[in-house]
Design a protein around this motif. Structure first.
Motif: not given
Length: 404
Positions: A229-257
């Motif tokens: 959703k637009p956040n009120g600063d004039g930005g549009g409707r931003t598409p976003y990505l869910v799935g493996p790339l998002a999980r990996f990139s946001l949670n890399y530190e929680q992976l096992t050694p």
């Protein structure tokens, strides 16, 4: 344009008036590949509505174990059978079996293990029947669970070979500056519990999902498209990505050694922005699921009771889990008799459709030097990166090219 024309299935409407106890079994039928994502997300939402949270203990361990089974079988099915042929220059997994029989044998062994784990905890592998709001109808015995230790150890070895094989593939040169959205949990790689993270926005509670993300109808598809959703600063409707790339990139530190070691060996950084390399990330996630399942199996002790008791009451609940394809959101309103008043389900493929269209445009622009047939194949690859949950997701693209 990513056009999907499938008849409406009306799951949200047919849930209205049903007792909340029916919801996990009904929502599991949304997908035969990831029924656990729907059944468990629904259970979490309905437990919230009852003021209950199963966040630890043997019931939670069993939930994570069956979810690991779903990740294993779904990731292996997609990676080996649907996606790997693209990188081997082959039409399908039948051709792989002719040329590389050992590869397919490994894939079938891994997928069977995932199915067997789902059957162990869920009663059967397709649309399991043992899940309920609050936990399970019956808990498996220690002997049956511990019998999976050796197969899971074999699966860990199979995953190492899988990552190494996929690392040899020639991945198309394409990246984008994605907005990643996924569950996050500081204590583990988030699969079934956590808050919702966004690399460009706040980390929010699951109950705040609809305050930040929305779906809309588009003229060229019967499937909804999602956006930030637009956040009120004039930005549009931003598409976003869910799935493996998002999980990996946001949670890399929680992976096992071991997962981190294999990711580095495969050439992956802490963040992955090439959607074609989702194949590699899925291989690392499969390794994680096998390691986590092995941890649970080795330490399993059955719960005193297989489920937490709930007393019907009016309320609203929200639930989010990570289907293999990405974030799956549920919201339910129930009355004081425990019947569903309103249901809302946001599956991962609808959340990814705007970004799939954006990828298609970028891939076409970067590959105009290809022949029309090769360009069509590359566009199909771009869609398969997301493992979209539609019946025609494998080979379906109609491509019209006008060259001037």
């Amino acid at each position: 344009k990513f056009r999907i024309f499938e008849p409406p299935r009306f799951f949200e409407a047919l849930l209205r008036g049903r007792p909340y106890t029916d919801v996990p079994d009904i929502t599991a039928r949304i997908c035969g590949i990831c029924p656990i994502a729907y059944a468990m997300g629904a259970s979490h939402a309905l437990e919230m509505a009852h003021g209950v949270c199963v966040s630890d203990g043997p019931i939670r361990d069993l939930r994570r174990l069956i979810y690991c089974g779903e990740w294993i079988q779904s990731h292996v099915l997609h990676a080996y059978m649907l996606h790997a042929p693209d990188f081997l220059g082959l039409e399908d997994s039948i051709q792989i079996a002719h040329r590389h029989p050992g590869v397919v044998e490994r894939a079938l062994r891994m997928k069977k293990l995932g199915n067997d784990l789902m059957a162990l905890v869920g009663g059967r592998s397709t649309h399991p029947v043992n899940l309920r709001v609050g936990g399970f109808y019956k808990a498996p015995s220690v002997a049956k669970v511990r019998a999976f230790e050796a197969p899971l150890q074999q699966a860990v070895d199979d995953c190492l070979e899988t990552v190494r094989l996929f690392a040899t593939f020639d991945y198309p040169d394409y990246e984008d500056d994605y907005t990643f959205v996924a569950l996050t949990n500081p204590n583990e790689y988030a699969i079934d519990l956590g808050r919702i993270a966004n690399n460009r926005g706040p980390t929010i509670d699951v109950a705040e999902f609809l305050d930040h993300y929305e779906e809309e109808h588009v003229a060229h598809s019967t499937s909804l498209h999602a956006f930030v959703k637009p956040n009120g600063d004039g930005g549009g409707r931003t598409p976003y990505l869910v799935g493996p790339l998002a999980r990996f990139s946001l949670n890399y530190e929680q992976l096992t050694p071991l997962c981190k070691d294999m990711a580095r060996e495969a050439g992956l950084g802490r963040e992955v922005r090439n959607p074609f390399k989702s194949l590699l990330v899925r291989a690392v996630e499969t390794l994680y699921a096998c390691e986590d399942a092995l941890r649970i199996v080795r330490g399993y002790e059955p719960p005193d009771e297989p489920s937490v008791p709930l007393v019907a009451r009016a309320g609203i609940g929200h639930g989010c889990t990570e289907a293999p394809r990405g974030l799956c959101y549920h919201r339910y309103e129930i009355d004081d008799a425990g019947r569903i008043v309103h249901a809302r389900i946001v599956p991962p493929t609808s959340q990814n459709q705007k970004i799939i269209e954006k990828d298609l445009l970028g891939v076409v622009q970067k590959n105009l030097h290809l022949t029309d047939e090769d360009l069509k194949w590359r566009c199909e690859q771009a869609i398969r990166n997301y493992d979209p949950c539609i019946s025609c997701s494998c080979h379906f693209l109609k491509l019209t090219v006008v060259r001037e």
